[in-house]
Scaffold this motif. Structure first.
Motif, short mmCIF file in Angstrom:
data_model
loop_
_atom_site.label_atom_id
_atom_site.label_comp_id
_atom_site.label_asym_id
_atom_site.label_seq_id
_atom_site.Cartn_x
_atom_site.Cartn_y
_atom_site.Cartn_z
N SER A 20 0.84 -1.20 0.00
CA SER A 20 0.00 0.00 0.00
C SER A 20 0.87 1.25 0.00
CB SER A 20 -0.92 0.02 1.22
OG SER A 20 -0.17 0.05 2.42
N VAL A 21 0.29 2.36 -0.49
CA VAL A 21 0.98 3.63 -0.50
C VAL A 21 0.09 4.67 0.14
CG1 VAL A 21 0.16 4.21 -2.84
CG2 VAL A 21 2.22 5.31 -1.94
N ALA A 22 0.70 5.57 0.94
CA ALA A 22 -0.05 6.63 1.62
C ALA A 22 0.71 7.94 1.44
CB ALA A 22 -0.21 6.31 3.10
N PRO A 23 0.01 9.05 1.22
CA PRO A 23 0.68 10.34 1.07
C PRO A 23 1.42 10.73 2.35
CG PRO A 23 -1.61 10.45 0.34
CD PRO A 23 -1.46 9.15 1.05
N ALA A 24 2.55 11.41 2.18
CA ALA A 24 3.31 11.96 3.30
C ALA A 24 3.64 13.41 2.99
CB ALA A 24 4.57 11.15 3.54
N GLY A 25 2.69 14.10 2.36
CA GLY A 25 2.90 15.47 1.89
C GLY A 25 2.61 15.52 0.41
#
Length: 299
Positions: free
Chosen positions: A86-91
């Motif tokens: 999975s990928v999640a925004p960090a900015g």
């Protein structure tokens, strides 16, 4: 059992999410193949797709395009559970890519997980994260390095050459000499995506030692030399996912058979060793796709 790997990547989540969407498809830039056996699915990535890598089988149970995919292990895989990418925004221009695996170990994997499987799994996932960072940003800030323990197991589990009849496709070897007093052939399976240039494989097999290239045709290269007591030719053939090394020898005088009788047992051992070493080292090189940059022992 739970195992999690994460990597912060200096790229928008959408960019890395597109890499997840490309898993197992044409031009997959995320899965670390051919350094590892490729991830294959029986249909495009989506719920219900079935496949796996090497002997490990699983199927897709959840998929959010551009965000995540979850696989459930098939019965008998040694692990009752799942793994998810999975990928999640960090900015606005950064994200975190995570691989999470959890479940309960079964059977022999209760012993093999801490001994071997965990370390190979960790190395594979770190290679995957390197691929993601490289594809998204053009570079890898701190490339992973495989431990000696991982290299040992990769070597022990690598493909082994086997004796075979000289393949019909080795046309150069079949016509190399007007008389063949000795001949043999050994083949080893190649993972999908490994190089296919036969002469470059010959250079890797022989540690880049200079041998004359007599002929080259399609997927076959012929090298060799003429010695005082015998002439030999070695064919290196890449065909149908196999690398085959065929040797033919013609004796020049009565000393030829006597000298060859001394080296014959070592020849068979050394051919197997050279094939296995070349495939293992080339297949272990980061970003494998050609033989460029592979440490072949050349000074």
């Amino acid at each position: 059992m739970r195992n999690t790997h994460s990597r912060e990547i200096d790229a928008p989540a959408a960019v890395v999410g597109a890499l997840i969407d490309g898993l197992s498809g044409p031009g997959d830039r995320l899965w670390p193949s051919p350094a590892w056996w490729p991830l294959r699915l029986d249909r495009p990535l989506g719920v219900g797709a079935d496949g796996g890598h090497a002997s490990i089988r699983y199927h897709v149970t959840a998929y959010e395009p551009g965000r995540s995919v979850r696989f459930a292990f098939a019965p008998g895989s040694g692990l009752a559970g799942s793994h998810e990418l999975s990928v999640a925004p960090a900015g606005p221009d950064a994200c975190v890519l995570t691989h999470d695996m959890g479940g309960s170990l079964e059977g022999s994997d209760m012993v093999m997980w801490p001994l071997m499987i965990r370390w190979l799994h960790d190395a594979l996932i770190e290679d995957l994260l390197d691929n993601a960072e490289r594809a998204a940003t053009g570079t890898v800030r701190k490339p992973c390095r495989r431990s000696a323990w991982v290299d040992l197991w990769r070597g022990l589990l690598s493909e082994r050459p086997h004796a075979t009849a000289m393949p019909p496709g080795a046309a150069l070897a079949h016509g190399a000499l007007d008389r063949v007093d000795y001949g043999d052939a050994y083949a080893i399976r190649l993972r999908p995506g490994l190089p296919t240039d036969p002469y470059e494989w010959a250079r890797a097999i022989f540690f880049h030692r200079p041998f004359p290239l007599y002929e080259r045709s399609g997927g076959e290269a012929l090298i060799g030399d003429d010695l005082r007591d015998m002439d030999f030719r070695v064919s290196v053939l890449v065909e149908e996912g196999r690398l085959t090394m065929s040797t033919v020898v013609r004796f020049r005088n009565g000393m030829g058979p006597k000298r060859f009788a001394v080296v014959k047992p070592f020849h068979r051992i050394f051919v197997r060793f050279m094939l296995r070493r070349a495939v293992h080292r080339v297949g272990s090189a980061p970003g494998t796709g050609s033989l460029a940059g592979v440490d072949t022992g050349e000074a």
